[in-house]
Design a protein around this motif. Structure first.
Motif, PDB file in Angstrom:
ATOM      1  N   ILE A 179       0.854  -1.187   0.000  1.00  0.00           N
ATOM      2  CA  ILE A 179       0.000   0.000   0.000  1.00  0.00           C
ATOM      3  C   ILE A 179       0.892   1.239   0.000  1.00  0.00           C
ATOM      4  O   ILE A 179       1.790   1.359   0.841  1.00  0.00           O
ATOM      5  N   PRO A 180       0.688   2.167  -0.942  1.00  0.00           N
ATOM      6  CA  PRO A 180       1.532   3.373  -0.994  1.00  0.00           C
ATOM      7  C   PRO A 180       1.489   4.164   0.313  1.00  0.00           C
ATOM      8  O   PRO A 180       0.435   4.271   0.948  1.00  0.00           O
ATOM      9  N   ARG A 181       2.628   4.696   0.701  1.00  0.00           N
ATOM     10  CA  ARG A 181       2.678   5.514   1.906  1.00  0.00           C
ATOM     11  C   ARG A 181       2.045   6.890   1.624  1.00  0.00           C
ATOM     12  O   ARG A 181       2.276   7.480   0.574  1.00  0.00           O
ATOM     13  N   VAL A 182       1.270   7.364   2.579  1.00  0.00           N
ATOM     14  CA  VAL A 182       0.513   8.599   2.398  1.00  0.00           C
ATOM     15  C   VAL A 182       0.871   9.594   3.502  1.00  0.00           C
ATOM     16  O   VAL A 182       1.030   9.223   4.659  1.00  0.00           O
ATOM     17  N   ARG A 183       0.979  10.852   3.101  1.00  0.00           N
ATOM     18  CA  ARG A 183       1.169  11.919   4.083  1.00  0.00           C
ATOM     19  C   ARG A 183      -0.004  12.891   3.990  1.00  0.00           C
ATOM     20  O   ARG A 183      -0.447  13.245   2.891  1.00  0.00           O
ATOM     21  N   VAL A 184      -0.496  13.325   5.147  1.00  0.00           N
ATOM     22  CA  VAL A 184      -1.586  14.300   5.197  1.00  0.00           C
ATOM     23  C   VAL A 184      -0.985  15.660   5.518  1.00  0.00           C
ATOM     24  O   VAL A 184      -0.399  15.863   6.589  1.00  0.00           O
ATOM     25  N   ILE A 229       3.615   0.393   2.494  1.00  0.00           N
ATOM     26  CA  ILE A 229       3.297  -0.328   3.731  1.00  0.00           C
ATOM     27  C   ILE A 229       2.984  -1.777   3.396  1.00  0.00           C
ATOM     28  O   ILE A 229       2.222  -2.054   2.470  1.00  0.00           O
ATOM     29  N   GLN A 230       3.570  -2.692   4.152  1.00  0.00           N
ATOM     30  CA  GLN A 230       3.254  -4.109   3.991  1.00  0.00           C
ATOM     31  C   GLN A 230       2.398  -4.561   5.167  1.00  0.00           C
ATOM     32  O   GLN A 230       2.710  -4.263   6.320  1.00  0.00           O
ATOM     33  N   LEU A 231       1.319  -5.244   4.871  1.00  0.00           N
ATOM     34  CA  LEU A 231       0.410  -5.709   5.913  1.00  0.00           C
ATOM     35  C   LEU A 231       1.027  -6.858   6.702  1.00  0.00           C
ATOM     36  O   LEU A 231       1.744  -7.689   6.154  1.00  0.00           O
TER      37      LEU A 231
END
Length: 291
Positions: free
Chosen positions: A165-170, A190-192
């Motif tokens: 899952i791509p890393r996200v910044r707010v 991110i790896q689950l």
């Protein structure tokens, strides 16, 4: 579900063999058939896996998309399951024949993932009450050779292990409005953790004994089966009885103990294979039908 027609003599032969702990294909009552697992087989998904268990062939793709958290769980993401029973698996799935089975399998997957320990859903939350990751898990049944639930649960776990899952910044500006920034780096993801994701062990009652990983012929000789959802530590998270026959309490307890014992071995083998395949890196040779 796919079925096969057997004569009375064939049924007697199978039942008598099970009583002696010797099945038609030479396995014992607690033995699985050879399981083939391959991950990262579909390029346009966040994670994918193909599992072949005997003549049962399953393909699972996971797609991560942004969505809005559910009202009752504002700080968590969630999973959605869809199961497609391909008509090429068996003629019985033509038209709407496979819809009921697909719905039944999807509902079973919802049940075994309906707890806080299977997947860390809070790690899928981007911004509470506003944004989260939704994991769409699509299961395609390519060939039906018995023991669908076990094969599908293994394939789902393998696909989730492979999911990135791509890393996200707010980002928040001076006026308080929020902006979401997705990382451009394909390796910044991110790896689950799938350590607590359960697998299903199906135990079919044949005569006075029960077997795991039943073939279509053995399923035809069974009137009742018990689906046991078990984690790698042997913790049972869900049980479900299928079939029109009945099970006495003593049989249920025996089947539960067998399910826990077999499930721990299944998890250990699967984790070993998944970590070994991941260590090979992106240059590994793909051997599946999509290779």
């Amino acid at each position: 579900m796919a079925s096969v027609a057997l004569s009375e003599a064939e049924k007697v032969y199978i039942v008598h063999g099970v009583q002696e702990d010797l099945r038609v294909d030479g396995r014992g009552c607690e033995d699985y058939r050879c399981v083939e697992v391959e991950t990262d087989v579909v390029s346009n998904t966040s994670g994918s896996a193909r599992v072949k268990l005997g003549h049962t062939d399953i393909l699972v793709g996971v797609k991560a998309e942004m969505g809005t958290p559910k009202l009752e769980k504002p700080n968590e993401g969630y999973l959605e399951f869809f199961v497609d029973c391909s008509a090429s698996a068996t003629p019985e799935f033509e038209g709407r024949g496979g819809d009921d089975l697909g719905t039944e399998i999807a509902n079973t997957l919802y049940r075994i993932f309906n707890n806080k320990s299977s997947i860390d859903l809070k790690s899928l939350c981007i911004s509470p009450r506003e944004h989260c990751w939704v994991l769409y898990v699509d299961v395609l049944l390519l060939e039906c050779g018995g023991n669908l639930f076990d094969a599908i649960s293994v394939a789902v776990k393998a696909a989730l292990f492979n999911t990135r899952i791509p890393r996200v910044r707010v980002l928040e500006d001076e006026e308080g409005s929020k902006d979401i920034e997705l990382s451009d780096d394909p390796y910044d993801c991110i790896q689950l953790s799938v350590e607590n994701v359960p697998c299903i062990v199906t135990l079919c009652k044949i005569g006075y004994r029960h077997v795991v990983d039943a073939t279509l012929q053995e399923e035809a000789c069974s009137l009742a089966s018990l689906l046991v959802s078990v984690t790698s530590k042997g913790v049972v998270t869900c049980i479900r009885k299928v079939g029109k026959g009945s099970l006495d309490p003593e049989s249920i307890f025996e089947m539960l103990e067998t399910g826990k014992r077999v499930g721990k071995v299944l998890h250990a083998s699967l984790q070993s294979i998944l970590h070994k395949e991941e260590s090979l890196g992106p240059k590994r040779q793909k051997v599946g039908f999509l290779g």
